[in-house]
Design a protein around this motif. Sequence first.
Motif, PDB file in Angstrom:
ATOM      1  N   ILE A   1       0.839  -1.194   0.000  1.00 48.32           N
ATOM      2  CA  ILE A   1       0.000   0.000   0.000  1.00 48.32           C
ATOM      3  C   ILE A   1       0.878   1.250   0.000  1.00 48.32           C
ATOM      4  N   LEU A   2       0.620   2.165  -0.930  1.00 51.39           N
ATOM      5  CA  LEU A   2       1.297   3.459  -0.946  1.00 51.39           C
ATOM      6  C   LEU A   2       0.438   4.469  -0.206  1.00 51.39           C
ATOM      7  N   VAL A   3       1.050   5.231   0.692  1.00 49.29           N
ATOM      8  CA  VAL A   3       0.315   6.211   1.493  1.00 49.29           C
ATOM      9  C   VAL A   3       0.582   7.608   0.945  1.00 49.29           C
ATOM     10  N   HIS A   4      -0.495   8.353   0.674  1.00 43.73           N
ATOM     11  CA  HIS A   4      -0.376   9.714   0.142  1.00 43.73           C
ATOM     12  C   HIS A   4      -0.843  10.766   1.137  1.00 43.73           C
ATOM     13  N   ALA A   5      -1.827  10.441   1.978  1.00 44.17           N
ATOM     14  CA  ALA A   5      -2.352  11.412   2.942  1.00 44.17           C
ATOM     15  C   ALA A   5      -2.960  10.672   4.119  1.00 44.17           C
ATOM     16  N   LEU A   6      -2.934  11.336   5.266  1.00 45.06           N
ATOM     17  CA  LEU A   6      -3.448  10.759   6.509  1.00 45.06           C
ATOM     18  C   LEU A   6      -3.913  11.872   7.421  1.00 45.06           C
ATOM     19  N   CYS A   7      -5.028  11.659   8.085  1.00 41.02           N
ATOM     20  CA  CYS A   7      -5.459  12.540   9.160  1.00 41.02           C
ATOM     21  C   CYS A   7      -6.256  11.698  10.155  1.00 41.02           C
ATOM     22  N   VAL A   8      -5.779  11.660  11.401  1.00 45.42           N
ATOM     23  CA  VAL A   8      -6.451  10.901  12.453  1.00 45.42           C
ATOM     24  C   VAL A   8      -7.171  11.884  13.359  1.00 45.42           C
ATOM     25  N   MET A   9      -8.492  11.862  13.292  1.00 43.72           N
ATOM     26  CA  MET A   9      -9.319  12.674  14.163  1.00 43.72           C
ATOM     27  C   MET A   9      -9.635  11.885  15.428  1.00 43.72           C
TER      28      MET A   9
ATOM     29  N   ALA B   1      -4.958  23.602   9.071  1.00 36.85           N
ATOM     30  CA  ALA B   1      -4.774  22.151   9.120  1.00 36.85           C
ATOM     31  C   ALA B   1      -3.458  21.752   9.783  1.00 36.85           C
ATOM     32  N   HIS B   2      -2.398  22.514   9.538  1.00 36.94           N
ATOM     33  CA  HIS B   2      -1.090  22.124  10.071  1.00 36.94           C
ATOM     34  C   HIS B   2      -1.024  22.232  11.590  1.00 36.94           C
ATOM     35  N   GLU B   3      -2.004  22.901  12.219  1.00 33.38           N
ATOM     36  CA  GLU B   3      -2.006  23.054  13.672  1.00 33.38           C
ATOM     37  C   GLU B   3      -2.544  21.812  14.393  1.00 33.38           C
ATOM     38  N   TRP B   4      -3.181  20.913  13.684  1.00 36.31           N
ATOM     39  CA  TRP B   4      -3.780  19.741  14.313  1.00 36.31           C
ATOM     40  C   TRP B   4      -2.690  18.878  14.964  1.00 36.31           C
ATOM     41  N   PRO B   5      -2.836  18.523  16.246  1.00 32.74           N
ATOM     42  CA  PRO B   5      -1.774  17.790  16.949  1.00 32.74           C
ATOM     43  C   PRO B   5      -1.814  16.280  16.737  1.00 32.74           C
ATOM     44  N   GLY B   6      -2.848  15.765  16.068  1.00 34.34           N
ATOM     45  CA  GLY B   6      -2.941  14.326  15.834  1.00 34.34           C
ATOM     46  C   GLY B   6      -2.086  13.876  14.668  1.00 34.34           C
ATOM     47  N   ALA B   7      -2.085  12.570  14.424  1.00 32.77           N
ATOM     48  CA  ALA B   7      -1.329  12.008  13.306  1.00 32.77           C
ATOM     49  C   ALA B   7      -1.857  12.580  11.999  1.00 32.77           C
ATOM     50  N   LYS B   8      -0.945  13.032  11.147  1.00 33.30           N
ATOM     51  CA  LYS B   8      -1.364  13.663   9.889  1.00 33.30           C
ATOM     52  C   LYS B   8      -0.194  13.704   8.924  1.00 33.30           C
ATOM     53  N   VAL B   9      -0.514  14.031   7.694  1.00 31.14           N
ATOM     54  CA  VAL B   9       0.473  14.316   6.657  1.00 31.14           C
ATOM     55  C   VAL B   9       0.294  15.763   6.253  1.00 31.14           C
ATOM     56  N   LEU B  10       1.386  16.482   6.064  1.00 32.05           N
ATOM     57  CA  LEU B  10       1.347  17.854   5.574  1.00 32.05           C
ATOM     58  C   LEU B  10       1.493  17.861   4.058  1.00 32.05           C
ATOM     59  N   VAL B  11       0.944  18.879   3.420  1.00 32.43           N
ATOM     60  CA  VAL B  11       1.000  18.940   1.962  1.00 32.43           C
ATOM     61  C   VAL B  11       2.432  18.859   1.465  1.00 32.43           C
ATOM     62  N   GLY B  12       3.331  19.572   2.113  1.00 31.60           N
ATOM     63  CA  GLY B  12       4.726  19.584   1.686  1.00 31.60           C
ATOM     64  C   GLY B  12       5.438  18.258   1.810  1.00 31.60           C
ATOM     65  N   GLU B  13       4.835  17.299   2.531  1.00 30.97           N
ATOM     66  CA  GLU B  13       5.452  15.985   2.702  1.00 30.97           C
ATOM     67  C   GLU B  13       5.061  15.002   1.606  1.00 30.97           C
ATOM     68  N   ILE B  14       4.032  15.322   0.845  1.00 28.59           N
ATOM     69  CA  ILE B  14       3.542  14.389  -0.174  1.00 28.59           C
ATOM     70  C   ILE B  14       4.566  14.289  -1.304  1.00 28.59           C
ATOM     71  N   GLY B  15       5.115  13.125  -1.477  1.00 32.87           N
ATOM     72  CA  GLY B  15       6.110  12.898  -2.508  1.00 32.87           C
ATOM     73  C   GLY B  15       7.535  13.064  -2.051  1.00 32.87           C
TER      74      GLY B  15
END
Length: 307
Positions: free
Chosen positions: A49-57, A134-148
């Motif tokens: 599985i390739l991961v492109h984005a993640l956000c854990v609410m 969005a970047h302020e969220w303290p949970g598990a996440k991916v930032l736009v600049g991290e994609i790729g």
Amino acid sequence: MSQPRAIVPGATYLLTRRVLRRYFLLRPSSAITQLVIYTLIVTARRYGILVHALCVMSTHLHLVVTDTRGELPRFLQQFHRLVALGTKVLRAWDGSVWDHGATSVVHLTTRDAIVDKIAYTLANPVTAGLVQHAHEWPGAKVLVGEIGCGILHAKRPEVYFNPKNPQWPEDASLPITLPPSVQAGDADRFRREITHRLEQHEKQARAAAQRKGLGFLGAARACEVSPYERATSLEPLRERNPTFAVGRGRKHARDAAIAAMRAFRTAYRRSLEHWRAGVRTAVFPVGTWWMRVFHGVAVNDGELAAA
């Protein structure tokens, strides 16, 4: 009975799984973040599985992934199982962690759909009134600049995972990749498109909060909420359970996706009727997963395009 779903190698999906009765069991904490990211890494590697984005609410999680080998059901079963078992230990929780409803699996058939759903995923904490950006969220996440170009990394959690078992490495890492449909030379433009769409979501959420006279909870307070409380905000009934997304205003792509889906379901049901009648030579359409894996049916891999 649920509708049959084509599982085709190389498809990109938006995945959503919800916590039972909207409890805050996934409320941001270092332990929960470590658990989710570590589990995602080891299961994504195991099943291609390739991961492109993640956000854990706190009450649900979103993933945008590509299933390179056509093993999405195995990945979902293992990933959600391990997250649930680890969460039960961390939260001293007796009972189910996940909602009894099935995981929402939305096939993203176009680039615009991928951009839209990645932006939607990352904007979730803002649209929920938790943080203003969005970047302020303290949970598990991916930032736009991290994609790729970014990497997910986590050490093995101290709970549940046996350090003596070789399938659970002490350190695990996974690249945050571009979707296969996006070329490396197009990465910057792809990230700009996501950023633009994300900023639209954020702007709309802040305007909606202002109209209602509401503020944002804030990252610090979001981490202080009891995981044993439940969300009390009204949630629309999920009357629709989409199986694909094509992006905005793409009628031809939508018509093609509908035609492919109907063709798969028609061919699948026809083959299933024959198989149930005792015809073990029945050939199922490409994308057949359960019957192929658990009953060894023949699949005509050249019959249909990816649904």
